[in-house]
Motif scaffolding. Structure first.
Motif, PDB file in Angstrom:
ATOM      1  N   GLU A 205       0.808  -1.214   0.000  1.00 13.90           N
ATOM      2  CA  GLU A 205       0.000   0.000   0.000  1.00 13.90           C
ATOM      3  C   GLU A 205       0.848   1.273   0.000  1.00 13.90           C
ATOM      4  N   GLN A 206       2.116   1.175   0.353  1.00 21.55           N
ATOM      5  CA  GLN A 206       2.980   2.351   0.408  1.00 21.55           C
ATOM      6  C   GLN A 206       3.469   2.701  -0.988  1.00 21.55           C
ATOM      7  N   SER A 207       3.101   3.864  -1.460  1.00 18.37           N
ATOM      8  CA  SER A 207       3.432   4.280  -2.816  1.00 18.37           C
ATOM      9  C   SER A 207       4.940   4.460  -2.991  1.00 18.37           C
ATOM     10  N   GLY A 208       5.446   3.955  -4.123  1.00 17.27           N
ATOM     11  CA  GLY A 208       6.847   4.160  -4.461  1.00 17.27           C
ATOM     12  C   GLY A 208       7.828   3.292  -3.713  1.00 17.27           C
ATOM     13  N   ARG A 209       7.358   2.311  -2.962  1.00 14.48           N
ATOM     14  CA  ARG A 209       8.254   1.480  -2.162  1.00 14.48           C
ATOM     15  C   ARG A 209       8.979   0.464  -3.050  1.00 14.48           C
ATOM     16  N   LEU A 210      10.289   0.332  -2.826  1.00 18.00           N
ATOM     17  CA  LEU A 210      11.104  -0.647  -3.534  1.00 18.00           C
ATOM     18  C   LEU A 210      11.685  -1.638  -2.537  1.00 18.00           C
ATOM     19  N   ASN A 211      11.836  -2.894  -2.977  1.00 18.24           N
ATOM     20  CA  ASN A 211      12.412  -3.933  -2.132  1.00 18.24           C
ATOM     21  C   ASN A 211      13.511  -4.670  -2.888  1.00 18.24           C
ATOM     22  N   ALA A 212      14.394  -5.299  -2.127  1.00 23.76           N
ATOM     23  CA  ALA A 212      15.421  -6.138  -2.734  1.00 23.76           C
ATOM     24  C   ALA A 212      14.770  -7.351  -3.385  1.00 23.76           C
ATOM     25  N   GLU A 216      11.550  -9.891  -2.279  1.00 23.94           N
ATOM     26  CA  GLU A 216      10.359 -10.071  -3.109  1.00 23.94           C
ATOM     27  C   GLU A 216      10.145 -11.530  -3.486  1.00 23.94           C
ATOM     28  N   LEU A 217      11.230 -12.243  -3.746  1.00 24.46           N
ATOM     29  CA  LEU A 217      11.111 -13.674  -4.046  1.00 24.46           C
ATOM     30  C   LEU A 217      10.597 -14.450  -2.844  1.00 24.46           C
ATOM     31  N   ASP A 218      11.034 -14.049  -1.643  1.00 19.47           N
ATOM     32  CA  ASP A 218      10.550 -14.695  -0.422  1.00 19.47           C
ATOM     33  C   ASP A 218       9.047 -14.482  -0.273  1.00 19.47           C
ATOM     34  N   GLN A 219       8.572 -13.262  -0.537  1.00 25.18           N
ATOM     35  CA  GLN A 219       7.141 -12.987  -0.451  1.00 25.18           C
ATOM     36  C   GLN A 219       6.374 -13.725  -1.545  1.00 25.18           C
ATOM     37  N   LEU A 220       6.971 -13.833  -2.728  1.00 24.80           N
ATOM     38  CA  LEU A 220       6.335 -14.576  -3.813  1.00 24.80           C
ATOM     39  C   LEU A 220       6.162 -16.046  -3.437  1.00 24.80           C
ATOM     40  N   ASN A 221       7.211 -16.645  -2.877  1.00 30.17           N
ATOM     41  CA  ASN A 221       7.113 -18.051  -2.443  1.00 30.17           C
ATOM     42  C   ASN A 221       6.030 -18.223  -1.383  1.00 30.17           C
ATOM     43  N   CYS A 238       4.424 -23.618 -10.514  1.00 25.39           N
ATOM     44  CA  CYS A 238       5.345 -22.493 -10.354  1.00 25.39           C
ATOM     45  C   CYS A 238       6.774 -22.935 -10.645  1.00 25.39           C
ATOM     46  N   HIS A 239       7.445 -22.170 -11.503  1.00 24.80           N
ATOM     47  CA  HIS A 239       8.847 -22.437 -11.839  1.00 24.80           C
ATOM     48  C   HIS A 239       9.656 -21.173 -11.595  1.00 24.80           C
ATOM     49  N   LEU A 240      10.592 -21.236 -10.642  1.00 28.80           N
ATOM     50  CA  LEU A 240      11.447 -20.096 -10.314  1.00 28.80           C
ATOM     51  C   LEU A 240      12.891 -20.490 -10.555  1.00 28.80           C
ATOM     52  N   ALA A 241      13.594 -19.695 -11.349  1.00 32.95           N
ATOM     53  CA  ALA A 241      15.003 -19.955 -11.638  1.00 32.95           C
ATOM     54  C   ALA A 241      15.709 -18.616 -11.794  1.00 32.95           C
ATOM     55  N   VAL A 242      16.264 -18.142 -10.699  1.00 34.21           N
ATOM     56  CA  VAL A 242      16.924 -16.833 -10.688  1.00 34.21           C
ATOM     57  C   VAL A 242      18.363 -17.019 -10.249  1.00 34.21           C
ATOM     58  N   GLU A 243      19.291 -16.516 -11.033  1.00 36.29           N
ATOM     59  CA  GLU A 243      20.708 -16.611 -10.687  1.00 36.29           C
ATOM     60  C   GLU A 243      21.025 -15.683  -9.515  1.00 36.29           C
ATOM     61  N   GLY A 244      22.081 -16.002  -8.802  1.00 29.47           N
ATOM     62  CA  GLY A 244      22.489 -15.193  -7.661  1.00 29.47           C
ATOM     63  C   GLY A 244      23.183 -13.918  -8.100  1.00 29.47           C
ATOM     64  N   THR A 245      22.424 -13.026  -8.720  1.00 27.11           N
ATOM     65  CA  THR A 245      22.972 -11.775  -9.247  1.00 27.11           C
ATOM     66  C   THR A 245      22.491 -10.606  -8.398  1.00 27.11           C
ATOM     67  N   ALA A 246      23.318  -9.589  -8.284  1.00 26.65           N
ATOM     68  CA  ALA A 246      22.953  -8.398  -7.509  1.00 26.65           C
ATOM     69  C   ALA A 246      22.065  -7.501  -8.362  1.00 26.65           C
ATOM     70  N   TYR A 247      20.761  -7.818  -8.392  1.00 23.29           N
ATOM     71  CA  TYR A 247      19.824  -7.009  -9.160  1.00 23.29           C
ATOM     72  C   TYR A 247      19.494  -5.723  -8.393  1.00 23.29           C
ATOM     73  N   THR A 252       7.412  -3.161  -4.935  1.00 21.71           N
ATOM     74  CA  THR A 252       6.764  -4.219  -4.156  1.00 21.71           C
ATOM     75  C   THR A 252       5.569  -4.789  -4.910  1.00 21.71           C
ATOM     76  N   GLY A 253       5.475  -6.098  -4.921  1.00 21.85           N
ATOM     77  CA  GLY A 253       4.281  -6.759  -5.423  1.00 21.85           C
ATOM     78  C   GLY A 253       4.237  -7.092  -6.885  1.00 21.85           C
ATOM     79  N   ILE A 254       5.181  -6.561  -7.708  1.00 22.91           N
ATOM     80  CA  ILE A 254       5.012  -6.765  -9.150  1.00 22.91           C
ATOM     81  C   ILE A 254       5.272  -8.203  -9.560  1.00 22.91           C
ATOM     82  N   LEU A 255       6.048  -8.955  -8.772  1.00 21.21           N
ATOM     83  CA  LEU A 255       6.356 -10.335  -9.163  1.00 21.21           C
ATOM     84  C   LEU A 255       5.126 -11.220  -9.140  1.00 21.21           C
TER      85      LEU A 255
END
Length: 343
Positions: A205-212, A216-221, A238-247, A252-255
């Motif tokens: 609900e907080q506008s403009g909030r960004l997360n690591a 976000e992957l933890d919340q998605l799971n 559900c298929h999740l395959a994300v490399e350990g990259t510093a994105y 929040t929530g877009i995933l």
């Protein structure tokens, strides 16, 4: 540390119980009175061995696979050394300070001596198991009470928001949302997931909030587990395959926005599964969600919901895109985040 201290308090009662039991047995059955100091030592040995075993049981219950294996090894070591330790204590250490359990340099009947040690050790195991089971019951009740309190608190906070956003309206006005608010799950994992997800909704609900990305992957799971728990595991593929990259951080929530959209228009079941995929490499993340749909109208309009998604993506400085495809019986959403390509 707190658990160890509380177990120690429990074992004070074990000491008093064994002290009374050995003293009573001495008074009733023993032909020669046993000195009180020896009774105290016997009760202490029962207490110490019971405490050590109870600590190992607690560690085995709470530990991971490696810790459990280590604890099994420690218990085996304690069991194999109980006879030589007690033998050395009675015939070497205690006589050195003037306390003698026997007039002989060694026991006149070693087999019976060893039998008494083993039987005493088995009693200590039984005492430890009793204390552990009692203590575990208390811990589980406390943990369950704390989870229920937190669950009630977050449900009240979520309801207090009066479904102010399109996202919350979609979540809470579905049968899945009613499950989050009304039902009382019995297993702790589901309770923890509901608490985590409801708390996360307050962040969305907080506008403009960004997360690591990891958060976000933890919340998605968490969201996927709740959906699978409600609709069935085969209903959410559900298929999740994300490399350990510093994105870079993401909104929040877009995933799981496409999953949230399925709640409004989708047919979700093992016969009509949702196919969700999130794949990331060193430079970008590609997200796709395909679901069977049964909308109230002939077409699904990209109005409020997708406008909010695009508004979240517009705040980003790197290139991104949203693609919405409506086919005969399916609805597809694709999101691409090109982290290292400027707009």
């Amino acid at each position: 540390m707190r658990n160890l201290t509380e177990l120690a308090y429990y074992h004070l009662f074990i000491f008093l119980f064994m002290l009374a039991a050995v003293w009573s047995a001495n008074m009733v059955w023993s032909k020669a009175a046993i000195p009180f100091v020896q009774i105290v030592i016997i009760a202490l040995l029962y207490m110490l061995y019971s405490y050590a075993i109870a600590v190992l049981l607690l560690g085995h219950w709470k530990g991971n696979a490696r810790q459990k294996l280590l604890i099994v090894g420690l218990y085996t070591f304690v069991s194999l050394t109980v006879i030589p330790v007690i033998h050395a204590l009675i015939y070497k250490l205690l006589p050195a300070v003037g306390i003698r359990f026997s007039r002989h340099a060694q026991s006149a009947n070693l087999p019976r001596f060893y039998f008494n040690i083993i039987s005493g050790y088995l009693v200590a195991n039984l005492l430890a198991l009793t204390v552990f089971l009692k203590y575990r019951t208390v811990l589980l009740k406390k943990e369950n009470h704390a989870l229920n309190t937190d669950l009630l608190q977050f449900r009240e906070r979520a309801l207090g928001m009066q479904y102010t956003s399109h996202f919350l309206t979609t979540i809470f006005l579905s049968n899945f949302g009613k499950m989050l608010i009304d039902e009382k799950p019995k297993d702790k994992r589901t309770k923890r997931d509901i608490i985590q997800f409801l708390a996360y909704l307050l962040e969305i609900e907080q506008s403009g909030r960004l997360n690591a990305i990891d958060d976000e992957l933890d919340q998605l799971n968490c969201f996927v587990r709740l959906l699978q728990g409600y609709y069935g595991e085969r209903a959410i593929c559900c298929h999740l395959a994300v490399e350990g990259t510093a994105y870079p951080a993401i909104p929040t929530g877009i995933l799981f926005f496409p999953l949230e959209n399925c709640l409004k228009h989708g047919l979700i079941s093992s016969d009509y599964p949702v196919e969700f995929s999130l794949v990331g490499d060193a430079t970008e993340i590609n997200l796709s969600c395909k679901n069977y749909w049964a909308p109230k109208h002939d077409t699904v309009r990209s109005e409020t919901g997708f406008s909010l998604l695009k508004a979240k993506l517009n705040q980003l400085k790197y290139r991104n895109s949203v693609e919405i495809l409506q086919e005969e019986a399916t609805f597809i959403v694709r999101i691409k985040l090109n982290f290292f390509e400027a707009k």
